[in-house]
Design an enzyme around this catalytic site. Sequence first.
Site, PDB file in Angstrom:
ATOM      1  N   HIS A 465       0.835  -1.202   0.000  1.00 56.63           N
ATOM      2  CA  HIS A 465       0.000   0.000   0.000  1.00 56.63           C
ATOM      3  C   HIS A 465       0.876   1.262   0.000  1.00 56.63           C
ATOM      4  CE1 HIS A 465      -3.701   2.286   1.150  1.00 56.63           C
ATOM      5  NE2 HIS A 465      -2.784   3.114   1.619  1.00 56.63           N
ATOM      6  N   GLU A 466       1.782   1.330   0.962  1.00 58.77           N
ATOM      7  CA  GLU A 466       2.620   2.536   1.055  1.00 58.77           C
ATOM      8  C   GLU A 466       3.520   2.660  -0.172  1.00 58.77           C
ATOM      9  OE1 GLU A 466       1.761   4.701   3.025  1.00 58.77           O
ATOM     10  OE2 GLU A 466       0.527   3.415   4.300  1.00 58.77           O
ATOM     11  N   HIS A 469       1.664   4.453  -2.889  1.00 59.73           N
ATOM     12  CA  HIS A 469       1.731   5.914  -2.730  1.00 59.73           C
ATOM     13  C   HIS A 469       3.097   6.408  -3.197  1.00 59.73           C
ATOM     14  CE1 HIS A 469      -2.026   6.656  -0.710  1.00 59.73           C
ATOM     15  NE2 HIS A 469      -1.751   5.896   0.328  1.00 59.73           N
ATOM     16  N   HIS A 472       3.414   6.711  -6.916  1.00 56.50           N
ATOM     17  CA  HIS A 472       2.674   7.873  -7.411  1.00 56.50           C
ATOM     18  C   HIS A 472       3.553   9.132  -7.280  1.00 56.50           C
ATOM     19  CE1 HIS A 472      -1.688   9.678  -7.527  1.00 56.50           C
ATOM     20  NE2 HIS A 472      -1.069   9.781  -8.674  1.00 56.50           N
TER      21      HIS A 472
HETATM   22 ZN    ZN Z   1      -3.073   5.183   1.853  1.00 59.10          ZN
END
Ligand code: ZN
Length: 684
Positions: A465-466, A469, A472
């Site tokens: 998940h991290e 990010h 991105h």
């Molecule tokens: Zn998040």
Amino acid sequence: MLYVQSAVRSAAAAPFDRLQPEHVEPAIAELIDQCRAQLKEGLQEPGWDSTLAPLEEAQDRLNRAFSPVSHLNSVLSGPWRAPYEAALARVTAYWTELGQNRDLYKLYQQLAEAPEFASWPQARRKAVELGLRDFILSGVALEGEDRDRFAANSRRLAELSSRFANNVLDATSAWTWHTEDEAELSGLPQTALAAAKAAAETKALDGWLLTLEGPSYLAVMTHADNRELREEVHKAFVSRASETGPNGCEFDNSAVMEEILHLRAEQAMLLGMANYAELSLASKMAQDNDRVLEFLNDLAARSRPAAQQEFDQLQEFAAEKLGLDRLRPWDIAWAAEKLKQERYALSQEALRPYFPYEKVQTGLFAVVEKLFGIRVEADIGVPGWHGDVQFFWVTRGGERIAGFYLDAFAREKKRGGAWMDSVSTRRQTADGLQLPIAYLVCNFSSPVAGKPSLLTHYEVTTLFHEFGHGLHHMLTRVDVAAVSGINGVAWDAVELPSQFLENWCWQPEAIAMISGHFETGEPLPQALLDKMLAARNFQSAMFTVRQLEFALFDFKLHCLARGASAAAIQQLLDEVRAQLAVVPVAEENRFQHGFSHIFAGGYAAGYYSYKWAEVLSSDAFSLFEENGIFDSATGGRFLSSILEQGGSRDALDLFTEFRGRTPKIDALLRHSGIEQLELNTNPG
Ligand SMILES: [Zn+2]
């Protein structure tokens, strides 16, 4: 003092080996002075090159100096706390002042209205448009009395939010439950018992003390076999900060909610909008109120039958196996846990030996290399802030395009949780391109005595998940800071890349890359994998309708043009529950009085974002299911349509470009196992 600044500029990332707490305050003060001076000068001659580019440069220097300080406060605290707090106060004051600067607002307006604006590069145009939007939404564009009223309302709303949060906090800590008889706590796991014992000790009591703090409350609801105890704790919890709470009206949030809703409606009206929901959506991906309501109602209609079926199965199981003929609100989590154990008997602990940290990290890098044609390479020459910290370069075709620090393990004084943050943003400077650098922080248990850190599968998904990010932020090709990476991305689209990447943690082909027994290297056994995949969607429809209940309640509440009385708020919640809820609700339940997300956090008319982002990430992933989960063409398309674009274009346009159509909820329903359970699928 300029030492910090020049060191930051010349180093690859940030000078963690040289930065000292005493450097911070004078450097930040100096950098803010430079920003102010630059702004003043820039206002003389409006233009991108004369105003916005040099201001971006000055503010970027400030950001790059403040970022390591804020970061060190989070991961080391200690000597960084005081300088961080002093610097934060100065930085916050600067950004507030900038956001309220009428001259700058007018300059943005002038730029946007100039005939040549249309021929500007997309990213610059978007940066100006977003800047203008933010000025308007913060009331800067208003005149005279309206402007004063908007500002006064904003201040009052800040007070009310913190009062709401304080009432919840005080009501939470005002209630405790004490016993010296361990038998009353039967069923509670050892960790929860130890915590209850420690809580009693802090109050100089013998025995065990239960509280309404999250871990204590959840442990009782999920594991306590004592039904009366569950009932008492549940009622105390769901009535916090309301007139039905155990402390009577002492911490009652009724009047606070009424005033918040009234003032929010007034803010929207002052900005010429029909209601607060409209104001909230002005900075989000969702187009308008109707679209959000339609989205929530559609998802609700399609999830509710499955949720009802899950609840009926739970009731049946409870009657047969647990002797509970009628599930009450305080039985649900407890009975669900028993059913889950019976069906899957899977503990996260059993998975740990198969997910040693090193293996997971190497596997993660291999996954993103396959998907996006990049390479991740460690660089031990870049200093971090602790022995655990690693630095990596992201390269493409041998060329460095980004970098990141990874601080994976928990330690004393390090803030809990997991997050991604920016060290520097990709942007074009006078001296060339500045590369984006990220911090990735997790709190996994650290390796001890020759035994590696072993992750639960939940922790594996956290890392993915991290990292989503992080991609991105790092893979952006935009070189205007305001819309580069995650900057300027609509709030309800920010979780797309992060939730998207989590999908690979559930794919057998990818699991083979990230798992291997820490002693034998043996892959995750098929039986464990099957159980893990089967347990993934346990009661997911019930969970979905509960989230939808909160989201629909929040959104409808903020569609009201004049706010609502406490009674009307309750009535609206009752109506939403009548439409959606499948579980019984206690008479005393005043969920709304503790709904801090919307009354004390940033989620007002935005709670729907959780589901919205899940729809986007599921729907995006479904294209990989169609084309192959490691299909490089599809990976390349996600890269060029979404990851590289940052906030330079509207999130909906980017998604549509990637998917070839607008978002659909079908993939989410399928991924959460709701579709298969549906009784009457309406074709088309
Ligand atoms: Zn998040």
